[in-house]
Design a protein around this motif. Structure first.
Motif, PDB file in Angstrom:
ATOM      1  N   THR A  50       0.809  -1.218   0.066  1.00 38.17           N
ATOM      2  CA  THR A  50      -0.001  -0.089  -0.101  1.00 38.17           C
ATOM      3  C   THR A  50       0.866   1.443   0.034  1.00 38.17           C
ATOM      4  N   SER A  51       1.808   1.428   0.526  1.00 34.91           N
ATOM      5  CA  SER A  51       2.904   2.490   0.888  1.00 34.91           C
ATOM      6  C   SER A  51       4.119   2.095   0.910  1.00 34.91           C
ATOM      7  N   ALA A  52       5.020   3.291   0.863  1.00 37.47           N
ATOM      8  CA  ALA A  52       6.314   2.864   1.231  1.00 37.47           C
ATOM      9  C   ALA A  52       6.738   2.493   2.637  1.00 37.47           C
ATOM     10  N   THR A  53       5.774   3.063   3.512  1.00 40.50           N
ATOM     11  CA  THR A  53       5.681   2.656   4.899  1.00 40.50           C
ATOM     12  C   THR A  53       5.645   1.080   5.048  1.00 40.50           C
ATOM     13  N   ALA A  54       4.784   0.823   4.470  1.00 40.19           N
ATOM     14  CA  ALA A  54       4.177  -0.769   4.419  1.00 40.19           C
ATOM     15  C   ALA A  54       5.193  -1.573   4.004  1.00 40.19           C
TER      16      ALA A  54
ATOM     17  N   ALA B 282      16.976  10.427   7.895  1.00 44.55           N
ATOM     18  CA  ALA B 282      15.902   9.090   7.658  1.00 44.55           C
ATOM     19  C   ALA B 282      14.661   9.825   7.777  1.00 44.55           C
ATOM     20  N   HIS B 283      13.821   9.111   6.971  1.00 44.13           N
ATOM     21  CA  HIS B 283      12.395   9.369   6.781  1.00 44.13           C
ATOM     22  C   HIS B 283      11.592   9.178   8.189  1.00 44.13           C
ATOM     23  N   ILE B 284      10.634   9.780   8.560  1.00 42.88           N
ATOM     24  CA  ILE B 284      10.019   9.468   9.787  1.00 42.88           C
ATOM     25  C   ILE B 284       9.222   7.881   9.475  1.00 42.88           C
ATOM     26  N   THR B 285       8.900   7.514   8.356  1.00 45.17           N
ATOM     27  CA  THR B 285       8.418   6.354   8.314  1.00 45.17           C
ATOM     28  C   THR B 285       9.006   5.335   8.423  1.00 45.17           C
ATOM     29  N   VAL B 286      10.362   5.429   8.139  1.00 44.00           N
ATOM     30  CA  VAL B 286      11.428   4.438   8.335  1.00 44.00           C
ATOM     31  C   VAL B 286      11.576   4.095   9.883  1.00 44.00           C
TER      32      VAL B 286
ATOM     33  N   LEU C  65      19.880   3.130   4.054  1.00 44.29           N
ATOM     34  CA  LEU C  65      20.286   4.170   3.329  1.00 44.29           C
ATOM     35  C   LEU C  65      19.024   5.002   2.605  1.00 44.29           C
ATOM     36  N   GLN C  66      19.185   5.990   1.894  1.00 49.18           N
ATOM     37  CA  GLN C  66      18.169   6.807   1.485  1.00 49.18           C
ATOM     38  C   GLN C  66      18.679   7.219   0.136  1.00 49.18           C
ATOM     39  N   ALA C  67      17.787   7.239  -0.855  1.00 51.81           N
ATOM     40  CA  ALA C  67      17.623   7.749  -2.175  1.00 51.81           C
ATOM     41  C   ALA C  67      16.686   8.903  -2.261  1.00 51.81           C
ATOM     42  N   GLY C  68      17.058   9.896  -2.350  1.00 48.27           N
ATOM     43  CA  GLY C  68      16.001  11.119  -2.310  1.00 48.27           C
ATOM     44  C   GLY C  68      15.522  11.515  -0.835  1.00 48.27           C
ATOM     45  N   GLU C  69      16.582  12.532  -0.301  1.00 44.94           N
ATOM     46  CA  GLU C  69      16.414  13.217   0.874  1.00 44.94           C
ATOM     47  C   GLU C  69      15.036  13.997   0.881  1.00 44.94           C
ATOM     48  N   VAL C  70      14.169  14.174   1.818  1.00 44.58           N
ATOM     49  CA  VAL C  70      12.784  14.961   1.450  1.00 44.58           C
ATOM     50  C   VAL C  70      13.093  16.592   1.398  1.00 44.58           C
ATOM     51  N   ASN C  71      14.210  17.055   1.898  1.00 44.03           N
ATOM     52  CA  ASN C  71      14.169  18.306   1.551  1.00 44.03           C
ATOM     53  C   ASN C  71      15.271  18.746   0.424  1.00 44.03           C
TER      54      ASN C  71
ATOM     55  N   VAL D 187      17.460   0.216   1.275  1.00 47.17           N
ATOM     56  CA  VAL D 187      17.463   1.694   0.520  1.00 47.17           C
ATOM     57  C   VAL D 187      15.898   2.123   0.751  1.00 47.17           C
ATOM     58  N   ASP D 188      15.474   3.263   1.256  1.00 45.77           N
ATOM     59  CA  ASP D 188      14.412   4.124   1.269  1.00 45.77           C
ATOM     60  C   ASP D 188      14.663   5.003   0.048  1.00 45.77           C
ATOM     61  N   GLY D 189      13.862   4.380  -1.083  1.00 49.38           N
ATOM     62  CA  GLY D 189      13.882   5.342  -2.218  1.00 49.38           C
ATOM     63  C   GLY D 189      12.382   5.769  -2.730  1.00 49.38           C
ATOM     64  N   ALA D 190      11.613   6.195  -1.821  1.00 45.81           N
ATOM     65  CA  ALA D 190      10.158   6.255  -2.060  1.00 45.81           C
ATOM     66  C   ALA D 190      10.127   7.012  -3.265  1.00 45.81           C
ATOM     67  N   PHE D 191      10.849   8.337  -3.529  1.00 46.40           N
ATOM     68  CA  PHE D 191      10.840   8.969  -4.767  1.00 46.40           C
ATOM     69  C   PHE D 191      12.043   8.798  -5.579  1.00 46.40           C
ATOM     70  N   GLY D 192      13.026   8.995  -4.784  1.00 49.50           N
ATOM     71  CA  GLY D 192      14.511   9.167  -5.361  1.00 49.50           C
ATOM     72  C   GLY D 192      14.783   7.895  -6.329  1.00 49.50           C
TER      73      GLY D 192
ATOM     74  N   THR E  23      10.057   1.680  -2.867  1.00 48.39           N
ATOM     75  CA  THR E  23       9.780   2.724  -3.695  1.00 48.39           C
ATOM     76  C   THR E  23       8.239   2.870  -3.672  1.00 48.39           C
ATOM     77  N   ASP E  24       7.704   4.164  -4.020  1.00 48.99           N
ATOM     78  CA  ASP E  24       6.372   4.252  -4.468  1.00 48.99           C
ATOM     79  C   ASP E  24       6.110   4.672  -5.785  1.00 48.99           C
ATOM     80  N   GLY E  25       4.914   4.001  -6.061  1.00 49.89           N
ATOM     81  CA  GLY E  25       4.310   4.299  -7.562  1.00 49.89           C
ATOM     82  C   GLY E  25       3.451   5.591  -7.735  1.00 49.89           C
ATOM     83  N   HIS E  26       2.895   5.773  -6.248  1.00 53.17           N
ATOM     84  CA  HIS E  26       2.009   6.907  -6.203  1.00 53.17           C
ATOM     85  C   HIS E  26       2.812   8.297  -6.161  1.00 53.17           C
ATOM     86  N   LYS E  27       4.068   8.221  -6.179  1.00 54.19           N
ATOM     87  CA  LYS E  27       4.851   9.777  -5.874  1.00 54.19           C
ATOM     88  C   LYS E  27       5.236   9.986  -7.297  1.00 54.19           C
ATOM     89  N   TRP E  28       6.607   9.422  -7.721  1.00 53.45           N
ATOM     90  CA  TRP E  28       7.112  10.088  -9.101  1.00 53.45           C
ATOM     91  C   TRP E  28       6.578   9.130 -10.369  1.00 53.45           C
TER      92      TRP E  28
HETATM   93  C1  LIG Z   1       7.009   9.729   1.199  1.00 53.32           C
HETATM   94  C2  LIG Z   1       8.214   9.014   1.793  1.00 53.32           C
HETATM   95  C3  LIG Z   1       8.017   7.797   2.399  1.00 53.32           C
HETATM   96  C4  LIG Z   1       6.700   7.129   2.940  1.00 53.32           C
HETATM   97  O1  LIG Z   1       5.984   6.849   1.819  1.00 53.32           O
HETATM   98  P1  LIG Z   1       4.518   6.480   1.669  1.00 53.32           P
HETATM   99  O2  LIG Z   1       4.203   5.704   0.502  1.00 53.32           O
HETATM  100  O3  LIG Z   1       3.870   7.651   2.166  1.00 53.32           O
HETATM  101  O4  LIG Z   1       4.277   5.697   2.953  1.00 53.32           O
HETATM  102  C5  LIG Z   1       9.113   7.384   2.909  1.00 53.32           C
HETATM  103  N1  LIG Z   1      10.305   7.946   2.583  1.00 53.32           N
HETATM  104  C6  LIG Z   1      10.585   8.898   1.745  1.00 53.32           C
HETATM  105  C7  LIG Z   1      11.823   9.611   1.631  1.00 53.32           C
HETATM  106  C8  LIG Z   1       9.340   9.634   1.552  1.00 53.32           C
HETATM  107  O5  LIG Z   1       9.442  10.805   0.587  1.00 53.32           O
END
Ligand SMILES: *Cc1c(COP(=O)(O)O)cnc(C)c1O
Length: 451
Positions: A136-140, A180-184, A225-231, A254-259, A282-287
């Motif tokens: 459902t989400s990068a979180t899950a 690191a992202h809060i959801t991690v 690690l992270q691909a795409g720091e939110v700021n 690697v958290d690469g939700a958008f990056g 990674t997410d589909g619903h972002k990028w």
């Molecule tokens: C949005 C985001 C998440 C969380 O993704 P969700 O799909 O909203 O759970 C995790 N990490 C990064 C870097 C994000 O930008």
């Protein structure tokens, strides 16, 4: 027409009218539209209402109170819009109403999600044999990957996590970036890794882990690690970090939700070395511009994810690549189908062009803002533009005025202790003219607020 057909045709008509209105609708609803939501307030009716009336109420009260994030001028977070092929596929999938848990429940979903998984690995340059769970989400999906990671690390240490659990188990060390992202952290907290026990890797001025200050790693370490720091949109230096992690025997997630989508672009070298990790989210619903909820848990060791997420029962056995054995869900939507449709309609070239365009537009926006007297706080290598005006008060006032205008929307952040705002470019609908209009609005607001 049957009543059902008339109703669904009405829904389609209203949905198309909504989309037609996107260009002229406010990006964030005004107070009147929000106040009108009170019209929904009534107690649960004893007798049901006519479905046509339910739909009318939803559209008339609900549509004006939406955020136009499926439009061209939404620059908050990295939300993306929905590509036409993905939106169309979603409508058909809704008619199918598949329980996409395994082949037995839906041969077509099983087949297409398998294919979509292979395409995702190819598009992102990740190992072809990886398991891909559509969650459902990068979180899950991070939760799924991290549970596979912990189970595997413990197995290598001779510990049977499934049967013996965590009591008395060797401690798994978690090393993650201070950015690191809060959801991690949420996933780690749910999994029972206490927040006080996390080991933070210091970040440099770009928000990337500094390899010189990386905490020690060993074969009981989970390195995130992270691909795409939110700021800043920056990437941890994978090429430098991966050999160290590999030599230590750590599991790298690697958290690469958008990056992670940068891997499909002409800027793929930003994430060089990322393919050496063990798992990726990674997410589909972002990028990728697919509908919610669509995300991917990708795991190099397919068996590791399948074992951690297994939910076979006597009445519901399935192959180890069945989606119910790769995600948290048992019953689930065929969410990978919209991802398949997005990738099929874009192709590798179209995907690269979309990501390249957003990266180029972010650069153009940053240049225009710098020329107009703004301070751009990041290097703008990806789709994120981090901005500050002359003073903290001015930064906040400009952001609030832009939000109130209804012409655009973007959100606040705190960067290095002071207010800033974040502009993210991620909608397939955003044209160069939209970028120019955003820049002009921000320059005008700065002049007005300074005066
Ligand atoms: C949005 C985001 C998440 C969380 O993704 P969700 O799909 O909203 O759970 C995790 N990490 C990064 C870097 C994000 O930008």
């Amino acid at each position: 027409m049957t009543a059902e057909r008339t109703l669904l045709a009405d829904a389609d008509r209203r949905a198309l009218a909504y989309l037609d209105g996107s260009a002229s609708r406010r990006v964030f609803p005004d107070a009147t539209a929000i106040a009108a939501l009170q019209g929904f307030q009534q107690s649960l009716p004893a007798g049901g209402q006519n479905p046509a009336e339910v739909l009318r109420q939803l559209d008339e009260l609900g549509s004006p109170a939406t955020v136009t994030s499926n439009g061209a001028r939404y620059f908050g977070f990295v939300i993306g819009a929905t590509l036409p092929a993905a939106a169309a596929a979603e409508r058909l999938v809704l008619a199918w109403d598949q329980c996409a848990s395994s082949f037995d429940n839906s041969p077509v979903a099983d087949h297409l999600e398998n294919l979509a998984g292979r395409w995702v690995c190819q598009a992102l340059g990740l190992p072809a044999q990886s398991a891909v769970g559509f969650g459902t989400s990068a979180t899950a999906c991070t939760l799924a990957c991290l549970s596979a990671a912990r189970r595997s690390l413990l197995a290598r240490l001779g510990w049977d996590f499934d049967n013996d659990g965590l009591m008395g188990a060797p401690e798994i060390r978690v090393v993650l970036s201070e950015t690191a992202h809060i959801t991690v952290k949420k996933a780690l907290r749910i999994l029972g890794f206490g927040m006080n026990r996390l080991i933070y890797a210091p970040a440099d001025e770009h928000g990337r882990i500094d390899p010189a200050r990386l905490p020690a790693l060993d074969n009981r370490t989970l390195l995130i690690l992270q691909a795409g720091e939110v700021n800043t949109g920056e990437f941890d230096p994978f090429a430098e970090l991966m050999p160290t992690a590999r030599a230590a025997g750590a599991w790298v997630h690697v958290d690469g939700a958008f990056g992670l989508w940068a891997r499909a672009s002409s800027s793929a070298t930003l994430a060089a070395g990322i393919e050496q990790a063990d798992s990726w989210t990674t997410d589909g619903h972002k990028w990728l511009n697919t509908p919610y909820d669509s995300a991917m848990a990708i795991c190099r060791d397919a068996d590791a994810l399948a074992a951690a997420m297994n939910s076979d029962a006597a009445y519901a056995t399935a192959s180890k690549d069945a989606q119910k054995n790769l995600t948290l869900e048992f019953s689930r939507r065929a969410r990978g189908v919209a991802i398949w449709a997005a990738l099929a309609s874009l192709g590798q070239d179209g995907l690269r062009e979309m990501i390249d365009r957003h990266i180029r537009q972010a650069g153009t926006l940053a240049d225009a803002l710098r020329e107009g007297g703004y301070q751009v706080l990041n290097r703008v290598r990806l789709n994120q533009v981090l901005v500050r005006a002359d003073s903290d008060e001015q930064t906040v006032a400009i952001r609030e005025a832009a939000q109130a205008s209804g012409e655009v929307w973007f959100g606040p952040t705190i960067w290095q202790g002071r207010p800033a705002f974040r502009l993210s470019v991620s909608s397939w609908r955003t044209s160069d003219a939209d970028i120019q209009a955003l820049a002009e609005l921000l320059l005008r607001l700065k002049r007005q607020i300074a005066a």
